[in-house]
Scaffold this motif. Structure first.
Motif, PDB file in Angstrom:
ATOM      1  N   ASP A   3     -30.641 -36.672  25.587  1.00  0.00           N
ATOM      2  CA  ASP A   3     -30.353 -38.346  26.089  1.00  0.00           C
ATOM      3  C   ASP A   3     -30.882 -39.275  24.503  1.00  0.00           C
ATOM      4  O   ASP A   3     -31.141 -39.189  24.121  1.00  0.00           O
ATOM      5  CB  ASP A   3     -31.665 -38.475  27.010  1.00  0.00           C
ATOM      6  N   VAL A   4     -29.690 -40.274  25.078  1.00  0.00           N
ATOM      7  CA  VAL A   4     -29.974 -41.112  23.366  1.00  0.00           C
ATOM      8  C   VAL A   4     -30.082 -41.832  24.011  1.00  0.00           C
ATOM      9  O   VAL A   4     -30.429 -43.305  24.505  1.00  0.00           O
ATOM     10  CB  VAL A   4     -28.485 -40.917  22.828  1.00  0.00           C
ATOM     11  N   SER A   5     -31.729 -43.172  23.006  1.00  0.00           N
ATOM     12  CA  SER A   5     -32.537 -44.054  23.212  1.00  0.00           C
ATOM     13  C   SER A   5     -31.489 -45.595  23.103  1.00  0.00           C
ATOM     14  O   SER A   5     -31.021 -45.017  21.511  1.00  0.00           O
ATOM     15  CB  SER A   5     -33.640 -43.975  23.730  1.00  0.00           C
ATOM     16  N   CYS A   6     -31.347 -46.677  23.140  1.00  0.00           N
ATOM     17  CA  CYS A   6     -30.424 -47.538  22.353  1.00  0.00           C
ATOM     18  C   CYS A   6     -30.890 -48.718  22.726  1.00  0.00           C
ATOM     19  O   CYS A   6     -31.642 -49.490  23.857  1.00  0.00           O
ATOM     20  CB  CYS A   6     -28.923 -47.474  22.249  1.00  0.00           C
ATOM     21  N   THR A   7     -31.166 -49.720  22.073  1.00  0.00           N
ATOM     22  CA  THR A   7     -31.842 -50.715  22.399  1.00  0.00           C
ATOM     23  C   THR A   7     -30.754 -52.252  22.230  1.00  0.00           C
ATOM     24  O   THR A   7     -30.946 -53.725  22.490  1.00  0.00           O
ATOM     25  CB  THR A   7     -32.781 -51.171  21.406  1.00  0.00           C
ATOM     26  N   SER A  21     -24.591 -44.248  28.051  1.00  0.00           N
ATOM     27  CA  SER A  21     -24.129 -43.423  28.745  1.00  0.00           C
ATOM     28  C   SER A  21     -22.477 -43.256  28.111  1.00  0.00           C
ATOM     29  O   SER A  21     -22.081 -42.148  28.846  1.00  0.00           O
ATOM     30  CB  SER A  21     -23.888 -44.272  30.448  1.00  0.00           C
ATOM     31  N   ALA A  22     -22.437 -43.649  26.373  1.00  0.00           N
ATOM     32  CA  ALA A  22     -21.542 -42.653  26.372  1.00  0.00           C
ATOM     33  C   ALA A  22     -21.372 -41.010  26.276  1.00  0.00           C
ATOM     34  O   ALA A  22     -22.475 -40.774  26.201  1.00  0.00           O
ATOM     35  CB  ALA A  22     -21.282 -43.144  24.708  1.00  0.00           C
ATOM     36  N   SER A  23     -21.129 -40.711  26.677  1.00  0.00           N
ATOM     37  CA  SER A  23     -20.274 -38.811  25.945  1.00  0.00           C
ATOM     38  C   SER A  23     -20.223 -38.820  25.207  1.00  0.00           C
ATOM     39  O   SER A  23     -20.632 -37.475  24.962  1.00  0.00           O
ATOM     40  CB  SER A  23     -19.570 -38.778  26.961  1.00  0.00           C
ATOM     41  N   HIS A  24     -20.448 -39.651  23.843  1.00  0.00           N
ATOM     42  CA  HIS A  24     -20.034 -39.621  22.790  1.00  0.00           C
ATOM     43  C   HIS A  24     -20.080 -39.897  21.797  1.00  0.00           C
ATOM     44  O   HIS A  24     -19.315 -41.992  22.255  1.00  0.00           O
ATOM     45  CB  HIS A  24     -18.151 -38.580  22.339  1.00  0.00           C
ATOM     46  N   ILE A  25     -21.090 -40.338  20.583  1.00  0.00           N
ATOM     47  CA  ILE A  25     -21.300 -41.338  19.937  1.00  0.00           C
ATOM     48  C   ILE A  25     -21.331 -40.680  18.282  1.00  0.00           C
ATOM     49  O   ILE A  25     -21.174 -39.603  18.044  1.00  0.00           O
ATOM     50  CB  ILE A  25     -22.712 -42.080  20.297  1.00  0.00           C
ATOM     51  N   VAL A  26     -21.032 -41.796  17.653  1.00  0.00           N
ATOM     52  CA  VAL A  26     -20.939 -41.772  15.987  1.00  0.00           C
ATOM     53  C   VAL A  26     -21.873 -42.550  15.595  1.00  0.00           C
ATOM     54  O   VAL A  26     -21.732 -43.834  15.893  1.00  0.00           O
ATOM     55  CB  VAL A  26     -19.274 -42.083  15.674  1.00  0.00           C
ATOM     56  N   ILE A  27     -22.875 -42.234  14.530  1.00  0.00           N
ATOM     57  CA  ILE A  27     -23.557 -42.782  14.179  1.00  0.00           C
ATOM     58  C   ILE A  27     -23.540 -42.934  11.678  1.00  0.00           C
ATOM     59  O   ILE A  27     -23.406 -41.435  12.029  1.00  0.00           O
ATOM     60  CB  ILE A  27     -25.321 -41.929  14.762  1.00  0.00           C
ATOM     61  N   SER A  51     -20.714 -57.235  17.356  1.00  0.00           N
ATOM     62  CA  SER A  51     -19.406 -56.126  16.959  1.00  0.00           C
ATOM     63  C   SER A  51     -20.428 -55.070  16.242  1.00  0.00           C
ATOM     64  O   SER A  51     -21.843 -54.463  16.325  1.00  0.00           O
ATOM     65  CB  SER A  51     -19.370 -56.603  15.442  1.00  0.00           C
ATOM     66  N   LYS A  52     -19.762 -53.703  15.876  1.00  0.00           N
ATOM     67  CA  LYS A  52     -19.880 -52.482  15.613  1.00  0.00           C
ATOM     68  C   LYS A  52     -20.694 -52.747  14.304  1.00  0.00           C
ATOM     69  O   LYS A  52     -21.396 -51.905  13.839  1.00  0.00           O
ATOM     70  CB  LYS A  52     -19.749 -51.573  15.294  1.00  0.00           C
ATOM     71  N   ASP A  53     -20.163 -53.755  13.308  1.00  0.00           N
ATOM     72  CA  ASP A  53     -21.019 -54.407  12.203  1.00  0.00           C
ATOM     73  C   ASP A  53     -22.127 -54.621  12.267  1.00  0.00           C
ATOM     74  O   ASP A  53     -22.742 -54.081  11.286  1.00  0.00           O
ATOM     75  CB  ASP A  53     -19.997 -54.753  11.470  1.00  0.00           C
ATOM     76  N   GLU A  54     -23.273 -54.938  13.212  1.00  0.00           N
ATOM     77  CA  GLU A  54     -24.537 -55.258  13.269  1.00  0.00           C
ATOM     78  C   GLU A  54     -25.365 -54.245  13.981  1.00  0.00           C
ATOM     79  O   GLU A  54     -26.176 -54.441  14.443  1.00  0.00           O
ATOM     80  CB  GLU A  54     -24.930 -56.276  13.965  1.00  0.00           C
ATOM     81  N   THR A  55     -24.511 -52.804  14.008  1.00  0.00           N
ATOM     82  CA  THR A  55     -25.404 -51.664  14.452  1.00  0.00           C
ATOM     83  C   THR A  55     -25.253 -51.181  14.171  1.00  0.00           C
ATOM     84  O   THR A  55     -24.683 -50.541  13.065  1.00  0.00           O
ATOM     85  CB  THR A  55     -24.992 -51.503  16.000  1.00  0.00           C
ATOM     86  N   CYS A  56     -25.284 -49.385  13.526  1.00  0.00           N
ATOM     87  CA  CYS A  56     -25.867 -47.896  13.522  1.00  0.00           C
ATOM     88  C   CYS A  56     -24.845 -47.712  14.158  1.00  0.00           C
ATOM     89  O   CYS A  56     -24.522 -46.451  13.469  1.00  0.00           O
ATOM     90  CB  CYS A  56     -27.558 -47.531  13.359  1.00  0.00           C
ATOM     91  N   CYS A  57     -24.711 -47.725  14.978  1.00  0.00           N
ATOM     92  CA  CYS A  57     -23.411 -46.757  16.224  1.00  0.00           C
ATOM     93  C   CYS A  57     -21.867 -47.090  16.269  1.00  0.00           C
ATOM     94  O   CYS A  57     -21.458 -48.390  16.674  1.00  0.00           O
ATOM     95  CB  CYS A  57     -23.829 -46.773  17.191  1.00  0.00           C
ATOM     96  N   GLN A  58     -20.955 -46.646  15.436  1.00  0.00           N
ATOM     97  CA  GLN A  58     -20.087 -47.186  15.345  1.00  0.00           C
ATOM     98  C   GLN A  58     -19.520 -46.901  16.574  1.00  0.00           C
ATOM     99  O   GLN A  58     -17.756 -47.162  17.358  1.00  0.00           O
ATOM    100  CB  GLN A  58     -18.891 -45.952  14.731  1.00  0.00           C
ATOM    101  N   PHE A  60     -20.448 -48.938  19.132  1.00  0.00           N
ATOM    102  CA  PHE A  60     -20.854 -49.818  19.891  1.00  0.00           C
ATOM    103  C   PHE A  60     -19.346 -50.148  20.613  1.00  0.00           C
ATOM    104  O   PHE A  60     -18.304 -49.956  20.379  1.00  0.00           O
ATOM    105  CB  PHE A  60     -21.568 -51.034  19.205  1.00  0.00           C
ATOM    106  N   LYS A  61     -19.024 -50.639  21.629  1.00  0.00           N
ATOM    107  CA  LYS A  61     -18.151 -51.880  22.239  1.00  0.00           C
ATOM    108  C   LYS A  61     -18.537 -52.625  23.274  1.00  0.00           C
ATOM    109  O   LYS A  61     -19.712 -53.048  23.566  1.00  0.00           O
ATOM    110  CB  LYS A  61     -16.973 -50.625  23.210  1.00  0.00           C
ATOM    111  N   ASN A  62     -17.704 -53.811  22.513  1.00  0.00           N
ATOM    112  CA  ASN A  62     -18.786 -55.585  23.358  1.00  0.00           C
ATOM    113  C   ASN A  62     -18.826 -55.253  24.720  1.00  0.00           C
ATOM    114  O   ASN A  62     -17.450 -54.886  25.159  1.00  0.00           O
ATOM    115  CB  ASN A  62     -18.678 -56.157  22.680  1.00  0.00           C
ATOM    116  N   GLN A  63     -19.289 -54.944  25.373  1.00  0.00           N
ATOM    117  CA  GLN A  63     -19.747 -55.191  27.014  1.00  0.00           C
ATOM    118  C   GLN A  63     -18.326 -56.733  27.402  1.00  0.00           C
ATOM    119  O   GLN A  63     -18.425 -56.783  28.723  1.00  0.00           O
ATOM    120  CB  GLN A  63     -20.342 -55.311  28.103  1.00  0.00           C
ATOM    121  N   ARG A  64     -18.043 -57.332  26.356  1.00  0.00           N
ATOM    122  CA  ARG A  64     -17.315 -58.711  26.866  1.00  0.00           C
ATOM    123  C   ARG A  64     -15.982 -58.817  26.419  1.00  0.00           C
ATOM    124  O   ARG A  64     -15.040 -59.622  26.027  1.00  0.00           O
ATOM    125  CB  ARG A  64     -17.718 -59.966  26.103  1.00  0.00           C
ATOM    126  N   GLY A  65     -15.488 -57.324  25.787  1.00  0.00           N
ATOM    127  CA  GLY A  65     -14.892 -57.112  25.208  1.00  0.00           C
ATOM    128  C   GLY A  65     -13.962 -57.208  23.681  1.00  0.00           C
ATOM    129  O   GLY A  65     -14.333 -57.087  22.926  1.00  0.00           O
TER     130      GLY A  65
END
Ligand code: SF4
Length: 65
Positions: A3-7, A21-27, A51-58, A60-65
């Motif tokens: 399980d990966v917890s993320c805010t 819920s991603a099957s693979h993540i890059v941190i 954007s992914k630049d604002e997170t530690c997780c590469q 990340f996909k913005n749910q708005r596209g």
């Protein structure tokens, strides 16, 4: 995968109760992570990003596209 917890609640992979819920993540490292790694996930506020630049997780996909 464990399980990966993320805010980052603006990510298309984010689910209620701060779960990923991603099957693979890059941190990558984040020098200013902002909280202790021992912090309880339930005590953390959601942290929306645009954007992914604002997170530690590469993965990340913005749910708005
Ligand atoms: S930002 Fe990364 S860890 Fe968080 S929900 Fe999205 S893919 Fe998962």
């Amino acid at each position: 995968m464990p399980d990966v917890s993320c805010t980052v609640n603006t990510c298309k992979y984010w689910e209620q109760n701060n779960l990923c819920s991603a099957s693979h993540i890059v941190i990558q490292t984040d020098e200013g992570g902002g909280f202790s790694p021992d912090a309880s996930i339930s005590s953390l506020a959601e942290t929306p990003a645009s954007s992914k630049d604002e997170t530690c997780c590469q993965t990340f996909k913005n749910q708005r596209g």
